[in-house]
Design a protein around this motif. Structure first.
Motif, PDB file in Angstrom:
ATOM      1  N   LEU A  72       6.828  -9.113  36.591  1.00 22.99           N
ATOM      2  CA  LEU A  72       7.748 -10.170  37.025  1.00 22.99           C
ATOM      3  C   LEU A  72       7.110 -11.122  38.034  1.00 22.99           C
ATOM      4  O   LEU A  72       7.412 -12.312  38.039  1.00 22.99           O
ATOM      5  N   LYS A  73       6.227 -10.615  38.891  1.00 23.07           N
ATOM      6  CA  LYS A  73       5.567 -11.493  39.878  1.00 23.07           C
ATOM      7  C   LYS A  73       4.724 -12.546  39.176  1.00 23.07           C
ATOM      8  O   LYS A  73       4.700 -13.698  39.580  1.00 23.07           O
ATOM      9  N   ALA A  74       4.025 -12.154  38.123  1.00 23.21           N
ATOM     10  CA  ALA A  74       3.209 -13.113  37.376  1.00 23.21           C
ATOM     11  C   ALA A  74       4.075 -13.969  36.449  1.00 23.21           C
ATOM     12  O   ALA A  74       3.751 -15.138  36.201  1.00 23.21           O
ATOM     13  N   LEU A  75       5.184 -13.426  35.969  1.00 21.27           N
ATOM     14  CA  LEU A  75       6.058 -14.165  35.063  1.00 21.27           C
ATOM     15  C   LEU A  75       6.642 -15.405  35.733  1.00 21.27           C
ATOM     16  O   LEU A  75       6.825 -16.431  35.083  1.00 21.27           O
ATOM     17  N   LYS A  76       6.906 -15.342  37.032  1.00 28.73           N
ATOM     18  CA  LYS A  76       7.489 -16.495  37.728  1.00 28.73           C
ATOM     19  C   LYS A  76       6.605 -17.729  37.581  1.00 28.73           C
ATOM     20  O   LYS A  76       7.103 -18.845  37.449  1.00 28.73           O
ATOM     21  N   ASN A  77       5.287 -17.528  37.541  1.00 27.34           N
ATOM     22  CA  ASN A  77       4.371 -18.660  37.367  1.00 27.34           C
ATOM     23  C   ASN A  77       4.485 -19.246  35.955  1.00 27.34           C
ATOM     24  O   ASN A  77       4.426 -20.455  35.777  1.00 27.34           O
ATOM     25  N   VAL A  78       4.650 -18.378  34.970  1.00 26.62           N
ATOM     26  CA  VAL A  78       4.819 -18.834  33.584  1.00 26.62           C
ATOM     27  C   VAL A  78       6.103 -19.656  33.454  1.00 26.62           C
ATOM     28  O   VAL A  78       6.153 -20.665  32.763  1.00 26.62           O
ATOM     29  N   LEU A  79       7.156 -19.217  34.173  1.00 30.87           N
ATOM     30  CA  LEU A  79       8.446 -19.909  34.116  1.00 30.87           C
ATOM     31  C   LEU A  79       8.489 -21.135  35.022  1.00 30.87           C
ATOM     32  O   LEU A  79       9.407 -21.948  34.921  1.00 30.87           O
ATOM     33  N   GLY A  80       7.525 -21.261  35.932  1.00 31.10           N
ATOM     34  CA  GLY A  80       7.461 -22.411  36.820  1.00 31.10           C
ATOM     35  C   GLY A  80       8.449 -22.372  37.964  1.00 31.10           C
ATOM     36  O   GLY A  80       8.997 -23.411  38.348  1.00 31.10           O
TER      37      GLY A  80
END
Length: 161
Positions: free
Chosen positions: A67-75
């Motif tokens: 989830l920490k890395a996913l936030k970057n994908v979602l912007g």
């Protein structure tokens, strides 16, 4: 409002329906849903830190999401799981019934849809039809028609694990 299955039939979205006991987790689905042809999905209903953006993120059922890395994908700066109240408000469903098909209830297009690239590679998918007591087997072409009919764009991304 149009009945969900009537909507599918009207838009020529073919499916095969399998009813089963209620399932709330991937583990329960593995135990209680018959072995069906298609990609099993894990569906995450998320929100940004301000509660202004909402996301439906779909990944293969066995993928652990970072989830920490996913936030970057979602912007976004931060993400968290959406509450049952937000889930009901935006997708019209209860916990356990989250699936791509729930965007049927998102007439205001407030939920952004993201699918993991590995999952999108499948030709057939397994999704709950707004309840967790049934699973539909649906081919990719029918999912594309469904998204077009609901007016939702699907963003295919590499979801970090």
């Amino acid at each position: 409002m149009t009945d969900f299955f009537e909507f599918l039939d009207t838009h020529d979205i073919a499916y095969v329906r399998h009813d089963h006991p209620a399932v709330y987790t991937v583990e329960e689905a593995d135990r209680l849903v018959p072995d069906l042809p298609g990609a099993k999905t894990k569906n995450l209903f998320l929100r940004d830190d301000k509660g202004k953006r909402h996301f439906l993120v779909l990944v293969p059922s066995d993928k652990r999401v970072n989830l920490k890395a996913l936030k970057n994908v979602l912007g976004v700066k931060r993400i968290s799981f959406g509450s049952p109240e937000r889930l009901k408000k935006h997708l019209g469903i209860e916990p356990g019934a989250v699936s791509l098909l729930a965007v049927f209830n998102d007439g205001d297009h407030k939920v952004e849809v993201f699918m993991d690239r590995d999952l999108w590679a499948a030709e057939t998918f397994l999704f709950h039809p707004l309840v967790n007591t049934s699973t539909l087997v649906i081919e990719k072409a029918a999912i594309e028609r469904f998204l077009e009919a609901t007016g939702h764009a699907l963003k295919v991304v590499d979801v970090p694990s």
